[in-house]
Design an enzyme around this catalytic site. Structure first.
Site, PDB file in Angstrom:
ATOM      1  N   ASP A   1      18.340   5.851   8.881  1.00 14.27           N
ATOM      2  CA  ASP A   1      19.282   4.750   8.696  1.00 14.27           C
ATOM      3  C   ASP A   1      18.800   3.701   7.709  1.00 14.27           C
ATOM      4  OD1 ASP A   1      21.373   3.006   8.992  1.00 14.27           O
ATOM      5  OD2 ASP A   1      20.986   2.463  11.058  1.00 14.27           O
TER       6      ASP A   1
ATOM      7  N   HIS B   1      24.582   5.986  16.121  1.00 14.46           N
ATOM      8  CA  HIS B   1      24.070   4.959  17.045  1.00 14.46           C
ATOM      9  C   HIS B   1      24.570   5.187  18.474  1.00 14.46           C
ATOM     10  CE1 HIS B   1      22.306   2.847  13.727  1.00 14.46           C
ATOM     11  NE2 HIS B   1      23.470   2.626  13.163  1.00 14.46           N
TER      12      HIS B   1
HETATM   13 ZN   LIG Z   1      24.124   3.073   9.198  1.00 15.18          ZN
END
Ligand SMILES: [Zn+2]
Length: 451
Positions: free
Chosen positions: A328, A277
């Site tokens: 994800d 991220h």
């Molecule tokens: Zn994750």
């Protein structure tokens, strides 16, 4: 010896695809890559081409999905219409997590990974923290859930890096795990390392790596234990980083610094580490990550789904961090969408176009992801590399008339027709050869959601 004749192939270091490329492989490795145009007939003569498998469209190296939580696939379409934020979504996610056991996890992950294979993903990094029974009690085999994931990837025909995740506390200030989180925990980092050290994947398609869930979940004084374990064995280390502003705020309140600074001070950052991220880093964080050559795994479709924000992808790449991509939460499993979103999100943020070249996006989706997962010999169509091929049709309603160099801005996962992993065909004519993906997904998700 297997031969493929690609109408177009994206070769390493090329700004755009090359037409008419003969690719040969033996024993799962690429043995020759020969562009035919302008070189006359291949030296072995025309018979070389007769037995070559034709790959109409654009052939890419294998795509790597560097960040996955397989069980989140069960949440697709069940939370997206709702209000709230990351934290309210997390409550729904926990309710699915609490229903999984090794058998249902195997079924769900097998179907989720087979969906990835259909999308051209030849290798996945599973950020795995569902270690124990729902009450936190280890299974008879304390790595039973890890073994289920390895088996699932084998059934789906893709490679796996099992990023065994240390998840020890509920918050930055060290609050203990409670409720559905109890099954994530090993007690402390030493016990985490002891459990992981006892696990060896049953087959060569899978490898182990390490992960720190986040600065919320591993106390500062135990970060070095996890990082040291990975470093001693030369394994990749992943960590969720600054996904949420609240994580930054909590870290500053408890430790007086950003999560990036905290990780750096405890030896977590470096070229074998991938920060997942990195949506809310400070300018100093970006410099620190780049100086250390820490990789960044961007997950744009999840970040958009969870209203997390837009990470400074271009600034991080410029600072020296190699990029990779992950699906994800699997709201979307489509690395074409992830790749173009990296560029398109930058456009929205800056109101300028052209931050990444198509070749840079291909690199993030292929060799960048494989490197982040510890497979340094995959992700390129070059001699000696693993024979992973992903062919995208250029004659669908989405891709017809699109020049091959523009495929990443036009194609979707549904345009993948042919997938080869380690020299073995896994997907042919858009069909998975061993898994009925829609049926298995439906059954597996019914099992864990009760509907
Ligand atoms: Zn994750």
């Amino acid at each position: 010896m297997t031969r493929w004749l690609a109408e177009y192939a994206w070769l390493p270091e090329h700004a755009e695809p090359t037409p008419d490329v003969l690719i040969e492989a033996e024993g799962g490795r690429i043995t020759a890559v020969t562009p035919l145009v302008g070189r006359g007939a291949p030296t072995a003569g025309i018979e070389v081409l007769v037995d070559a498998v034709r790959l109409p469209g654009l052939t890419l190296p294998g795509l790597a999905n560097a960040h996955s939580h397989a069980f989140h696939r069960a949440l697709r379409g069940r939370t997206h219409g709702g209000r709230g934020d990351f934290w309210s979504w997390r409550d729904v996610m926990y309710s699915v997590a609490s229903r999984l056991d090794p058998d249902s996890y195997l079924a769900l992950a097998r179907a989720a990974y087979a969906e990835m294979a259909l999308a051209g993903i030849t290798c996945v990094g599973e950020f795995h923290y569902l270690h124990h029974g729902p009450d936190g009690k280890p299974y008879a085999d304390p790595n039973a859930m890890s073994a289920a994931l390895v088996e699932a990837a084998g059934h789906a025909g893709i490679r796996l890096t099992l990023l065994d995740t240390a998840y020890l506390t509920a918050s930055v200030d060290g609050a203990p795990l409670a409720g559905p989180q109890r099954r994530f925990g090993d007690g402390d980092a030493l016990r985490w390392a002891e459990r992981v050290s006892g696990f060896t994947p049953a087959d060569a398609h899978a490898r182990v790596g390490a992960a720190i869930h986040s600065v919320r979940a591993v106390p500062a004084e135990q970060l070095a234990t996890v990082a040291g374990w990975a470093d001693r064995q030369g394994l990749p280390l992943h960590v969720h980083l600054s996904e949420q502003p609240a994580e930054n705020d909590a870290c500053r309140a408890v430790h007086g610094c950003t999560p990036t600074r905290l990780l750096a001070d405890h030896g977590v950052l470096g070229r074998h580490t991938t920060a997942v991220h990195a949506t809310h880093p400070t300018g100093a964080d970006i410099s620190l990550l780049g100086e250390n050559r820490t990789g960044i795994c961007l997950c744009p479709t999840t970040e958009r789904d969870l209203a997390d924000g837009i990470g400074p992808a271009h600034r991080m790449a410029e600072a020296g961090s190699p990029l990779s991509l992950g699906s994800d939460s699997h709201a979307v499993v489509d690395l074409f969408e992830e790749a173009r979103a990296v560029e398109l999100d930058e456009r929205l943020r800056t109101r300028k176009r052209g931050h990444f070249t198509p070749a840079e996006l291909v690199t993030a989706a292929t060799v960048g992801g494989h490197a982040a997962l510890g497979w340094g010999d995959a992700g390129r169509l070059s001699v000696g590399d693993r024979a992973d091929l992903v062919t995208v049709r250029l004659d669908s309603a989405r891709t017809a008339g699109v020049p091959p160099v523009g495929a990443f801005f036009a194609a979707t996962a549904a345009d993948v027709t042919h997938v080869v992993v380690d020299g073995r065909t896994v997907v042919e004519d858009g069909r998975h050869l061993t898994v009925d993906v829609p049926t298995e997904l439906r059954h597996a998700i019914e099992e864990v959601t009760g509907q």
